[in-house]
Motif scaffolding. Structure first.
Motif, PDB file in Angstrom:
ATOM      1  N   HIS A   2      17.121 -66.749 -38.933  1.00  0.00           N
ATOM      2  CA  HIS A   2      17.173 -65.638 -39.824  1.00  0.00           C
ATOM      3  C   HIS A   2      16.693 -65.821 -41.256  1.00  0.00           C
ATOM      4  CE1 HIS A   2      20.956 -64.658 -36.863  1.00  0.00           C
ATOM      5  NE2 HIS A   2      19.689 -64.184 -36.299  1.00  0.00           N
ATOM      6  N   PRO A   3      15.509 -65.412 -41.786  1.00  0.00           N
ATOM      7  CA  PRO A   3      15.146 -65.945 -42.753  1.00  0.00           C
ATOM      8  C   PRO A   3      15.692 -64.916 -43.811  1.00  0.00           C
ATOM      9  CG  PRO A   3      13.354 -64.698 -41.796  1.00  0.00           C
ATOM     10  CD  PRO A   3      14.349 -65.101 -40.698  1.00  0.00           C
ATOM     11  N   TYR A   4      15.983 -63.737 -43.777  1.00  0.00           N
ATOM     12  CA  TYR A   4      16.533 -62.784 -44.566  1.00  0.00           C
ATOM     13  C   TYR A   4      17.936 -63.360 -45.123  1.00  0.00           C
ATOM     14  CZ  TYR A   4      19.036 -59.145 -47.199  1.00  0.00           C
ATOM     15  OH  TYR A   4      19.596 -58.535 -48.118  1.00  0.00           O
ATOM     16  N   GLU A   5      18.694 -63.527 -44.151  1.00  0.00           N
ATOM     17  CA  GLU A   5      20.173 -64.108 -44.365  1.00  0.00           C
ATOM     18  C   GLU A   5      20.095 -65.556 -45.247  1.00  0.00           C
ATOM     19  OE1 GLU A   5      19.111 -62.731 -41.444  1.00  0.00           O
ATOM     20  OE2 GLU A   5      20.536 -61.155 -41.474  1.00  0.00           O
ATOM     21  N   ALA A   6      19.162 -66.230 -44.646  1.00  0.00           N
ATOM     22  CA  ALA A   6      18.895 -67.811 -45.533  1.00  0.00           C
ATOM     23  C   ALA A   6      18.722 -67.338 -46.865  1.00  0.00           C
ATOM     24  CB  ALA A   6      17.897 -68.548 -44.852  1.00  0.00           C
ATOM     25  N   VAL A   7      17.609 -66.584 -47.071  1.00  0.00           N
ATOM     26  CA  VAL A   7      17.259 -66.216 -48.293  1.00  0.00           C
ATOM     27  C   VAL A   7      18.398 -65.498 -49.349  1.00  0.00           C
ATOM     28  CG1 VAL A   7      15.829 -64.564 -49.905  1.00  0.00           C
ATOM     29  CG2 VAL A   7      14.684 -65.605 -47.936  1.00  0.00           C
ATOM     30  N   GLU A   8      19.041 -64.858 -48.954  1.00  0.00           N
ATOM     31  CA  GLU A   8      20.331 -64.606 -49.650  1.00  0.00           C
ATOM     32  C   GLU A   8      21.351 -65.394 -50.079  1.00  0.00           C
ATOM     33  OE1 GLU A   8      20.618 -61.810 -51.249  1.00  0.00           O
ATOM     34  OE2 GLU A   8      19.930 -59.953 -50.199  1.00  0.00           O
ATOM     35  N   TYR A   9      21.516 -66.338 -49.102  1.00  0.00           N
ATOM     36  CA  TYR A   9      22.261 -67.357 -49.371  1.00  0.00           C
ATOM     37  C   TYR A   9      21.869 -68.598 -50.383  1.00  0.00           C
ATOM     38  CZ  TYR A   9      25.952 -66.316 -46.080  1.00  0.00           C
ATOM     39  OH  TYR A   9      26.800 -65.612 -45.233  1.00  0.00           O
ATOM     40  N   ASP A  10      20.451 -68.701 -50.137  1.00  0.00           N
ATOM     41  CA  ASP A  10      19.404 -69.267 -51.248  1.00  0.00           C
ATOM     42  C   ASP A  10      20.023 -68.893 -52.546  1.00  0.00           C
ATOM     43  OD1 ASP A  10      17.487 -70.745 -52.901  1.00  0.00           O
ATOM     44  OD2 ASP A  10      16.311 -70.907 -50.879  1.00  0.00           O
ATOM     45  N   HIS A  11      19.872 -67.675 -52.663  1.00  0.00           N
ATOM     46  CA  HIS A  11      19.783 -66.841 -54.029  1.00  0.00           C
ATOM     47  C   HIS A  11      21.381 -66.965 -54.435  1.00  0.00           C
ATOM     48  CE1 HIS A  11      21.623 -63.295 -56.504  1.00  0.00           C
ATOM     49  NE2 HIS A  11      20.308 -63.594 -57.154  1.00  0.00           N
ATOM     50  N   GLU A  12      22.525 -66.995 -53.764  1.00  0.00           N
ATOM     51  CA  GLU A  12      23.828 -67.317 -54.112  1.00  0.00           C
ATOM     52  C   GLU A  12      24.176 -68.692 -54.266  1.00  0.00           C
ATOM     53  OE1 GLU A  12      28.348 -66.680 -51.911  1.00  0.00           O
ATOM     54  OE2 GLU A  12      26.500 -65.901 -50.796  1.00  0.00           O
ATOM     55  N   PHE A  13      23.187 -69.717 -53.725  1.00  0.00           N
ATOM     56  CA  PHE A  13      23.472 -71.012 -54.256  1.00  0.00           C
ATOM     57  C   PHE A  13      23.250 -71.314 -55.623  1.00  0.00           C
ATOM     58  CE2 PHE A  13      21.685 -75.241 -54.758  1.00  0.00           C
ATOM     59  CZ  PHE A  13      22.781 -76.152 -54.554  1.00  0.00           C
ATOM     60  N   HIS A  14      21.941 -70.757 -56.104  1.00  0.00           N
ATOM     61  CA  HIS A  14      21.702 -70.818 -57.463  1.00  0.00           C
ATOM     62  C   HIS A  14      22.436 -70.116 -58.275  1.00  0.00           C
ATOM     63  CE1 HIS A  14      17.815 -72.999 -56.808  1.00  0.00           C
ATOM     64  NE2 HIS A  14      17.613 -72.246 -55.616  1.00  0.00           N
ATOM     65  N   LEU A  15      22.989 -68.869 -58.124  1.00  0.00           N
ATOM     66  CA  LEU A  15      23.790 -68.160 -58.793  1.00  0.00           C
ATOM     67  C   LEU A  15      25.046 -68.934 -59.026  1.00  0.00           C
ATOM     68  CD1 LEU A  15      24.691 -65.771 -60.201  1.00  0.00           C
ATOM     69  CD2 LEU A  15      25.085 -64.552 -58.288  1.00  0.00           C
ATOM     70  N   GLU A  16      25.614 -69.606 -57.798  1.00  0.00           N
ATOM     71  CA  GLU A  16      26.831 -70.295 -58.050  1.00  0.00           C
ATOM     72  C   GLU A  16      26.693 -71.669 -59.102  1.00  0.00           C
ATOM     73  OE1 GLU A  16      30.921 -70.792 -57.560  1.00  0.00           O
ATOM     74  OE2 GLU A  16      29.632 -69.245 -56.610  1.00  0.00           O
ATOM     75  N   ILE A  17      25.599 -72.173 -59.069  1.00  0.00           N
ATOM     76  CA  ILE A  17      25.444 -73.121 -60.024  1.00  0.00           C
ATOM     77  C   ILE A  17      25.433 -72.686 -61.490  1.00  0.00           C
ATOM     78  CG2 ILE A  17      23.640 -74.818 -60.992  1.00  0.00           C
ATOM     79  CD1 ILE A  17      22.560 -75.481 -58.149  1.00  0.00           C
ATOM     80  N   ALA A  18      24.806 -71.342 -61.623  1.00  0.00           N
ATOM     81  CA  ALA A  18      24.843 -70.806 -62.923  1.00  0.00           C
ATOM     82  C   ALA A  18      26.342 -70.254 -63.228  1.00  0.00           C
ATOM     83  CB  ALA A  18      23.944 -69.616 -62.842  1.00  0.00           C
ATOM     84  N   LYS A  19      27.113 -69.829 -62.153  1.00  0.00           N
ATOM     85  CA  LYS A  19      28.575 -69.474 -62.583  1.00  0.00           C
ATOM     86  C   LYS A  19      29.418 -70.815 -63.036  1.00  0.00           C
ATOM     87  CE  LYS A  19      28.781 -65.720 -59.652  1.00  0.00           C
ATOM     88  NZ  LYS A  19      29.392 -65.053 -58.267  1.00  0.00           N
ATOM     89  N   SER A  20      28.827 -72.033 -62.434  1.00  0.00           N
ATOM     90  CA  SER A  20      29.517 -73.157 -62.812  1.00  0.00           C
ATOM     91  C   SER A  20      29.420 -73.594 -64.374  1.00  0.00           C
ATOM     92  CB  SER A  20      29.010 -74.490 -61.955  1.00  0.00           C
ATOM     93  OG  SER A  20      29.243 -73.992 -60.543  1.00  0.00           O
TER      94      SER A  20
END
Length: 227
Positions: free
Chosen positions: A123-141
């Motif tokens: 599921h590339p779309y779902e993987a990409v969305e979680y990829d985005h969430e990973f980078h965003l979570e680092i920024a939130k940190s």
């Protein structure tokens, strides 16, 4: 990835976001109200509110008094895009290494697990969305909402090209960089976290160059200097 219990506007937003990322709404395609109403079945107000949010997040361009259209990224823009990622996300990783909480580290682990699951399911779309969430979570940190908003907008504008790379070049190794960065954050090693983020961004850039070689029609073939 539309969560349950969302409003009509939120449902329209997630539907259009996915359509843009996977290419159902093509780059530079005009987003006429009548066409969107017919295709997606949401009311005029939810569609327009969704378009405003998508414009704010860099998915589309919404000129005053004109029809909005899907925002594209040409080959000549890629080096500047990845330059911006280096300038923004490396300092963010340094700050996150000092401020990240145990709960946020657990969240990063959870996101990485979801990426692995979506890759395994193809599921590339779902993987990409979680990829985005990973980078965003680092920024939130970083505990700095301005940095988080900046990372969110910059990477929202990149999701379509990430999806192209994931769907055409494979996804098997893309999560390795995420887990390495997360491990550096656990160690509170700011230099290592920044270095690994830099490597991860360079790998993403290299995948875009490989994609361009496979399909020169995807981008305009203008020579660029890597960042």
């Amino acid at each position: 990835m539309t969560p349950p219990g969302r409003t009509k506007t939120e449902q329209a937003y997630f539907a259009l976001r996915r359509a843009i990322v996977v290419g159902d709404l093509a780059e530079d395609a005009p987003l006429d109200d009548a066409m969107l109403l017919t295709r997606y079945g949401y009311g005029r107000t939810p569609i327009r509110e969704a378009l405003k949010r998508l414009a704010d997040e860099q998915f589309i361009t919404y000129p005053p008094h004109r029809t909005p259209y899907v925002r594209g990224i040409k080959l000549r823009d890629l080096s500047r895009l990845y330059e911006a990622r280096h300038l923004l996300e490396e300092p963010v990783a340094r700050l996150a290494a000092r401020r990240v909480t145990s709960a946020q580290l657990d969240r990063l682990d959870w996101i990485c697990d979801r990426i692995d699951e979506e890759i395994a399911e193809g599921h590339p779309y779902e993987a990409v969305e979680y990829d985005h969430e990973f980078h965003l979570e680092i920024a939130k940190s970083t505990d700095n909402r301005f940095l988080a908003e900046s990372v969110n907008k910059l990477n929202c504008g990149s999701l379509r090209i990430w999806y192209l790379a994931h769907s055409r070049l494979g996804m098997e190794t893309v999560n390795e960089g995420h887990r390495a960065v997360k491990a550096a954050l656990v160690e509170r090693d700011a230099d290592k976290a920044a270095s690994l983020v830099s490597q991860h961004i360079d790998t993403s850039y290299a995948r875009q160059m490989e994609l361009q070689k496979l399909d020169t029609s995807t981008y305009k073939p203008t020579p660029i200097t890597p960042p």
